[in-house]
Design a protein around this motif. Structure first.
Motif, PDB file in Angstrom:
ATOM      1  N   ASP A  46    -113.663  41.619  29.345  1.00 31.20           N
ATOM      2  CA  ASP A  46    -113.631  40.357  30.091  1.00 31.20           C
ATOM      3  C   ASP A  46    -113.186  39.240  29.157  1.00 31.20           C
ATOM      4  N   ALA A  47    -112.174  38.500  29.561  1.00 31.08           N
ATOM      5  CA  ALA A  47    -111.614  37.467  28.686  1.00 31.08           C
ATOM      6  C   ALA A  47    -112.647  36.426  28.283  1.00 31.08           C
ATOM      7  N   ARG A  48    -113.543  36.070  29.203  1.00 34.63           N
ATOM      8  CA  ARG A  48    -114.530  35.036  28.887  1.00 34.63           C
ATOM      9  C   ARG A  48    -115.474  35.461  27.767  1.00 34.63           C
ATOM     10  N   ALA A  71    -114.705  34.301  24.059  1.00 34.54           N
ATOM     11  CA  ALA A  71    -114.741  32.881  23.713  1.00 34.54           C
ATOM     12  C   ALA A  71    -115.676  32.660  22.536  1.00 34.54           C
ATOM     13  N   ALA A  85    -109.706  38.962  33.418  1.00 34.14           N
ATOM     14  CA  ALA A  85    -110.790  38.171  34.012  1.00 34.14           C
ATOM     15  C   ALA A  85    -112.007  39.018  34.350  1.00 34.14           C
ATOM     16  N   ASP A  86    -111.792  40.212  34.882  1.00 29.39           N
ATOM     17  CA  ASP A  86    -112.908  41.073  35.302  1.00 29.39           C
ATOM     18  C   ASP A  86    -112.532  42.524  35.011  1.00 29.39           C
ATOM     19  N   LEU A 142    -104.862  32.314  26.849  1.00 30.04           N
ATOM     20  CA  LEU A 142    -106.069  32.116  26.074  1.00 30.04           C
ATOM     21  C   LEU A 142    -105.708  31.503  24.733  1.00 30.04           C
ATOM     22  N   CYS A 150    -104.079  38.765  32.763  1.00 31.39           N
ATOM     23  CA  CYS A 150    -103.909  37.391  32.311  1.00 31.39           C
ATOM     24  C   CYS A 150    -102.546  37.284  31.645  1.00 31.39           C
TER      25      CYS A 150
END
Length: 293
Positions: A199-201, A204, A117-118, A24, A19
């Motif tokens: 994982d970036a998500r 959150a 991302a993964d 982010l 990323c």
């Protein structure tokens, strides 16, 4: 204690599909003081949990791996402000446990946090390309990393040195000392580089301090997160390792158990057998709770 700072992110070479910085939002930094209720630490329960999160050594009584060189932290995949928050917190944590820090701008990162991302897909790419970040892992170690469950992967490239810190030379390796006992071995194990890929998500809504403390726990020590079906894993005491476990309420920072684990690991001689390195965690938990933060 002075908070160490580094204004430059050390370069490790290109990593495919990372990323971009700034992709982010800045992580939240909650300044709220968290007061934990500390129940009396049961030595047997503490040791059980400590051994559950510690990967099994290659041989009986083998010393636990730890950093011997100063750490230089690098963060990829976050905005500059978020990355700096993670770096500053890691350095602050390291200094608490007596781990030397190299915050020289442009230092070569040997503690790497990557937000991607993964994570599993990215590790597969690093493994296929034999990237520098996985060079120190043998075939079985790479498989163990790939088999980790969840949104985070962590690994430590480790080398074996003599008790005096010399490299093992020759085939078979030659040691410059044969001194060993029940309390000390003839070798020590050094972490050359630690990588934590998340994982970036998954970050959150997570507090930046909590994320940095998770990275700290996975990077300063060889730790594992036991599978849910591992009935031998006793979670009697909270740990930051549960940060991404949606089935439980995660701590906001390193817990009494986590701090005692790292303090015990980095106390004393590096060539102590594993059981000696972890034997004082219960006592350190109580002492840490009494002293406060």
């Amino acid at each position: 204690m002075k908070l160490a700072r580094s204004r430059a992110l050390a370069a490790i070479g290109p990593i495919a599909m990372l990323c971009s910085l700034g992709s982010l939002p800045v992580l939240a930094q909650d300044d709220t003081i968290v007061v934990e209720a500390m129940r009396e630490a049961d030595p047997e329960e503490v040791r059980s949990q400590a051994h559950a999160i510690t990967p099994r050594a290659g041989s009986l009584g083998e010393p636990l791996a730890r950093f011997h060189q100063p750490i230089c932290a690098g963060v990829w995949g976050l905005s500059p402000d978020s990355a700096q928050l993670i770096i500053d917190r890691i350095y602050y944590n390291a200094e608490r446990f007596g781990v030397a820090v190299n915050d020289t701008p442009g230092c070569k990162a040997n503690l790497v946090a990557i937000f991607i991302a993964d994570a599993h897909s990215q590790f597969a790419d690093l493994r296929k390309g034999n990237h520098r970040l996985v060079e120190g892992l043998d075939l079985w170690e790479r498989k163990r990393v790939a088999d980790q469950d969840g949104v985070a992967l962590a690994w430590n490239a480790v080398s074996t040195l003599t008790r005096d810190g010399q490299g093992r030379l020759g085939d078979p390796p030659v040691f410059d000392t044969t001194q060993a006992s029940r309390l000390e071995t003839a070798i020590m194990r050094a972490i050359n580089i630690s990588v934590v890929m998340i994982d970036a998500r998954a970050i959150a809504g997570k507090d930046g301090v909590a994320v940095a403390d998770y990275v700290t726990m996975r990077a300063l020590a060889q730790t594992r997160i036991p599978a849910p079906q591992d009935t031998s894993y006793d979670t009697s005491y909270d740990t930051i390792l549960s940060l991404f476990d949606e089935s439980r309420q995660a701590p906001a920072q390193l817990t009494d158990f986590d701090r005692a684990y790292l303090a015990s690991l980095y106390a004393g001689r590096a060539n102590r057998p594993d059981n000696q390195a972890l034997r004082n965690i219960a006592r350190l938990m109580v002492e840490g709770s009494e002293k406060g933060r």
